[in-house]
Design an enzyme around this catalytic site. Structure first.
Site, mmCIF file in Angstrom:
data_model
loop_
_atom_site.group_PDB
_atom_site.id
_atom_site.type_symbol
_atom_site.label_atom_id
_atom_site.label_comp_id
_atom_site.label_asym_id
_atom_site.label_seq_id
_atom_site.Cartn_x
_atom_site.Cartn_y
_atom_site.Cartn_z
ATOM 1 N N THR A 1 -34.183 -25.420 29.220
ATOM 2 C CA THR A 1 -34.964 -24.192 29.074
ATOM 3 C C THR A 1 -34.167 -23.205 28.225
ATOM 4 O OG1 THR A 1 -34.130 -23.053 31.070
ATOM 5 C CG2 THR A 1 -35.988 -24.569 31.347
ATOM 6 N N GLY B 1 -28.250 -20.157 21.205
ATOM 7 C CA GLY B 1 -27.116 -19.965 22.083
ATOM 8 C C GLY B 1 -26.658 -21.210 22.822
ATOM 9 N N ILE B 2 -26.348 -21.029 24.099
ATOM 10 C CA ILE B 2 -25.843 -22.122 24.926
ATOM 11 C C ILE B 2 -26.872 -23.233 25.053
ATOM 12 C CG2 ILE B 2 -25.178 -22.726 27.298
ATOM 13 C CD1 ILE B 2 -23.739 -19.980 27.399
ATOM 14 N N GLY B 3 -28.141 -22.887 25.188
ATOM 15 C CA GLY B 3 -29.182 -23.902 25.292
ATOM 16 C C GLY B 3 -29.270 -24.761 24.049
ATOM 17 N N TYR C 1 -27.704 -7.769 37.095
ATOM 18 C CA TYR C 1 -27.382 -9.035 36.438
ATOM 19 C C TYR C 1 -26.473 -9.903 37.311
ATOM 20 C CZ TYR C 1 -25.824 -12.344 32.871
ATOM 21 O OH TYR C 1 -25.545 -13.491 32.173
#
Length: 246
Positions: A12, A17-19, A148
Site C-alpha cells: 500500500t 518513498g519506502i513503498g 502521529y
C-alpha cells in the site's frame, strides 16, 4: 538471490518513498508485486517505471479498502506478502489540536492500517507475511508529535495482537520502525533549501551513526521479514534509525 519466487505481494502506498523502494526490492527477489495509492497519475507513473501492477485505493477509506480486497481476490487470488505502508505525517500540540488534525492522521495511519489488515486476512495464504510500517517515534516523546506517535504506537499494538490471532495459520506479523528517512515526504514540508539543510543537520546530530536512512534500507528489512529467513519471527518490531532512539 530470488528468495521470493512465486510469491504475490501487495504494497500500500507503493507509488513513492519506502513503498516504492519496497516494490523494487520485492520484485528483485522474485515476487509478483501490486502497488496501491490514492493518486491515479502517481500510481500509473510508478507502474510504468517499476513494471508492476497498480490499483487505486485510499487507505483512509474503509469502503476503498474493501473494494481493493475484493479486486485483488478476483484478479490475483491470495497473497503471500502484505506490506501496510501507506501513511501520512501530521499533528499538533495537544492543547491546540483540532478534530481535523486528529482525524487526518488517525484515519490513514491507524484506522486505515487496521482495516487493511482486517479485510485482507481472508485472502492471505497460510504462512503469509504481514509487515506494518511503524516509526521509531512510537516509543519516543517529542513535543507536538502526540497524534502521529500515537498512531504508530497503536500500529505496534495491532501488530502484536494480530501475530497471536494469526499464528494458527502460520501467518507472521511484524513491523519496521524507521527513523528519519530520505523520502519525498520530507520534500513536502515546504522548506526552502537552507531550512531543509538545517533540518537534516539537526536530525543527523541526534543519530549516533551520523546519517539519515534511505528507503532502500527499510525495503531490505521488509524483504527479509517476507522471506524464508524470517519464518520463526512474528510479533517483532525492528527499529531502523541509526541508533537515534537510544
Amino acid at each position: 538471490m530470488a528468495n521470493l519466487n512465486g510469491k504475490k505481494a501487495l504494497v500500500t502506498g507503493g507509488n513513492s518513498g519506502i513503498g516504492y523502494a519496497a516494490a523494487i526490492e520485492l520484485k528483485a527477489q522474485g515476487a509478483d508485486v501490486i502497488i496501491t495509492g490514492r493518486r491515479e497519475e502517481a500510481v500509473n507513473k510508478a507502474v510504468e517505471e517499476l513494471g508492476v501492477t497498480g490499483m487505486i485505493a485510499d487507505q483512509g477509506s474503509v469502503a476503498d479498502i474493501e473494494k481493493l480486497a475484493a479486486q485483488v481476490a478476483d484478479k490475483f487470488g491470495k497473497l503471500d506478502i502484505l506490506f501496510i505502508n501507506a501513511g501520512v505525517l501530521g499533528g499538533a500540540g495537544i492543547e491546540g489540536a483540532t478534530e481535523a488534525d486528529f482525524d487526518y492522521v488517525m484515519d490513514v495511519n491507524f484506522k486505515g492500517a487496521f482495516f487493511t489488515l482486517s479485510r485482507f486476512i481472508p485472502i492471505l495464504n497460510d504462512g503469509a507475511s504481514v509487515v506494518f510500517l511503524s516509526s521509531n517515534v512510537a516509543s519516543m516523546n517529542a513535543a507536538n508529535a502526540s497524534i502521529y506517535s500515537s498512531s504508530k504506537a497503536a500500529l505496534n499494538a495491532i501488530m502484536k495482537i494480530a501475530a497471536v490471532e494469526l499464528a494458527p495459520r502460520k501467518i507472521r506479523v511484524n513491523s519496521v520502525s524507521p527513523g528519519p528517512t530520505q523520502t519525498e515526504i520530507l520534500n513536502k514540508l515546504g522548506l526552502d533549501d537552507a531550512s531543509r539543510k538545517g533540518l537534516d543537520d539537526y536530525m543527523i546530530s541526534r543519530i549516533p551513526l551520523r546519517k539519515i536512512g534511505t528507503a532502500e534500507d527499510v525495503a531490505k528489512l521488509v524483504s527479509f521479514f517476507s522471506g524464508e529467513s524470517a519464518t520463526f519471527i512474528t510479533g517483532a518490531e525492528i527499529v531502523i534509525d541509526g541508533g537515534m532512539s537510544l
